[in-house]
Design an enzyme around this catalytic site. Structure first.
Site, short mmCIF file in Angstrom:
data_model
loop_
_atom_site.label_atom_id
_atom_site.label_comp_id
_atom_site.label_asym_id
_atom_site.label_seq_id
_atom_site.Cartn_x
_atom_site.Cartn_y
_atom_site.Cartn_z
N ASP A 297 35.73 -39.86 0.06
CA ASP A 297 36.46 -41.12 -0.09
C ASP A 297 37.96 -40.94 0.18
O ASP A 297 38.49 -39.85 -0.05
CB ASP A 297 36.22 -41.73 -1.48
CG ASP A 297 36.43 -40.76 -2.63
OD1 ASP A 297 36.06 -39.59 -2.50
OD2 ASP A 297 36.96 -41.19 -3.67
N HIS B 270 40.65 -43.84 -3.50
CA HIS B 270 39.24 -43.54 -3.65
C HIS B 270 38.42 -44.79 -3.31
O HIS B 270 38.93 -45.91 -3.37
CB HIS B 270 38.89 -43.19 -5.11
CG HIS B 270 39.77 -42.18 -5.75
ND1 HIS B 270 39.37 -40.89 -5.98
CD2 HIS B 270 41.03 -42.27 -6.25
CE1 HIS B 270 40.33 -40.23 -6.60
NE2 HIS B 270 41.35 -41.05 -6.77
N TYR B 271 37.15 -44.61 -2.98
CA TYR B 271 36.22 -45.73 -3.06
C TYR B 271 35.29 -45.49 -4.24
O TYR B 271 35.08 -44.36 -4.68
CB TYR B 271 35.43 -45.94 -1.77
CG TYR B 271 34.61 -44.79 -1.24
CD1 TYR B 271 33.65 -44.14 -2.02
CD2 TYR B 271 34.76 -44.36 0.07
CE1 TYR B 271 32.88 -43.10 -1.52
CE2 TYR B 271 34.00 -43.32 0.59
CZ TYR B 271 33.07 -42.70 -0.21
OH TYR B 271 32.32 -41.67 0.30
N THR B 272 34.74 -46.56 -4.77
CA THR B 272 33.94 -46.44 -5.99
C THR B 272 32.48 -46.13 -5.73
O THR B 272 31.77 -45.66 -6.63
CB THR B 272 34.00 -47.75 -6.81
OG1 THR B 272 33.42 -48.81 -6.04
CG2 THR B 272 35.45 -48.10 -7.16
N HIS C 93 40.95 -38.96 -1.63
CA HIS C 93 40.26 -37.98 -2.47
C HIS C 93 39.70 -36.85 -1.62
O HIS C 93 39.69 -35.69 -2.04
CB HIS C 93 39.14 -38.68 -3.25
CG HIS C 93 38.72 -37.93 -4.47
ND1 HIS C 93 37.75 -38.41 -5.33
CD2 HIS C 93 39.11 -36.75 -4.99
CE1 HIS C 93 37.58 -37.54 -6.32
NE2 HIS C 93 38.38 -36.54 -6.13
N GLU D 156 41.31 -46.87 -7.18
CA GLU D 156 39.90 -47.00 -6.81
C GLU D 156 39.68 -48.34 -6.12
O GLU D 156 40.17 -49.38 -6.59
CB GLU D 156 39.01 -46.90 -8.05
CG GLU D 156 38.97 -45.52 -8.68
CD GLU D 156 37.93 -44.61 -8.05
OE1 GLU D 156 37.26 -45.04 -7.08
OE2 GLU D 156 37.79 -43.46 -8.52
#
Length: 255
Positions: free
Chosen positions: A156, A25-27, A146, A99
């Site tokens: 993401d 994921h990216y945050t 994700h 993440e």
């Protein structure tokens, strides 16, 4: 009662781990905000990989690339949400979530995807190889973003995530170029597969095709695939190259 004998006899074959997936994921926030969110009451992940150039990271006293373990791998972290891959749903139960601090954003209908810092990519590779070495049930096709498992809801880790570079280091899946070219030549000379056949290929590879019953849902499915396997263009339009990438993946991993 005598003490329980925990180590006298051990089963070594007739069990396995619950872990089946590795999800990135990216945050969409800086280090400080990401940490606050991921240690709060609603969202969590097993690992957080910061950006060492993030001002809030520097202000927290860090100067080198770190990887933070926020949730023990044996516990269920809340990172995947509504999700599906293959025959499994609710992937929080079976996935390790990672993440990555990245300021991706969506504003006025436009996505912005900043690049990942090289030190982050190195940390991602090291962490992923460590996890895959300890959980052999995570197949290459089960190293996911994700956006792969939550079609239409998530983007993401985005098109700047180095999927192909990680594949070359032994993380995740990618198609063989020769096979891809064969399919692309075939589709160019004749025609792309009909939508029903494309949906069969998507489902075979693992994507949830339940939402692709109309044009909008199909576009979202194609875009999710492109974010991972055709990142130079992710408009959701099925073309010869995207179809060939998909067919080559299925041929390689699900022959």
């Amino acid at each position: 009662m005598k003490p329980i004998l925990y180590n006298k006899f051990r089963s070594i074959k007739s069990y396995n781990s619950r872990i089946r997936f590795l999800v990135f994921h990216y945050t969409a926030g800086n280090f400080s905000n990401s940490l606050s969110t991921l240690t709060g009451p609603n969202v969590s992940a097993h690992y957080l990989i910061p950006d060492m150039t993030d001002q809030s990271y520097l202000e927290a006293g860090y100067r080198e690339q770190e990887v933070f373990n926020l949730v023990d791998e044996q516990h269920r972290a809340w990172h995947a949400g509504v999700s599906a891959w293959g025959s499994r749903t609710s992937l929080n139960d079976t996935a390790i979530g990672v993440e990555i601090v990245n300021l991706a954003s969506f504003k006025d209908g436009v996505f912005t995807f900043p690049p990942y810092h090289p030190a982050q990519i190195e940390a991602i590779e090291t962490l992923a190889l460590n996890i895959l070495g300890r959980y052999p049930d995570i197949a290459p096709t089960q190293v996911l973003g994700h956006s792969d498992i939550s079609i239409g809801r998530k983007s993401d880790p985005g098109p700047r995530f180095p999927w192909h570079a990680l594949y070359l280091k032994g993380v995740g899946a990618w198609f063989d170029e020769t096979t891809q070219q064969t399919f692309q030549d075939q589709y160019t000379q004749t025609a792309m597969p009909e939508r029903a056949e494309l949906l069969r290929l998507f489902k075979t590879y693992g994507y949830d095709v339940c939402g692709a019953v109309n044009d909008q849902g199909f576009t979202q499915l194609v875009r999710a695939f492109q974010l991972h396997f055709r990142p130079e263009r992710y408009d959701g339009v099925m073309d010869v190259q995207t179809a060939a990438n998909l067919a080559a993946l299925v041929s390689k991993y699900f022959a």
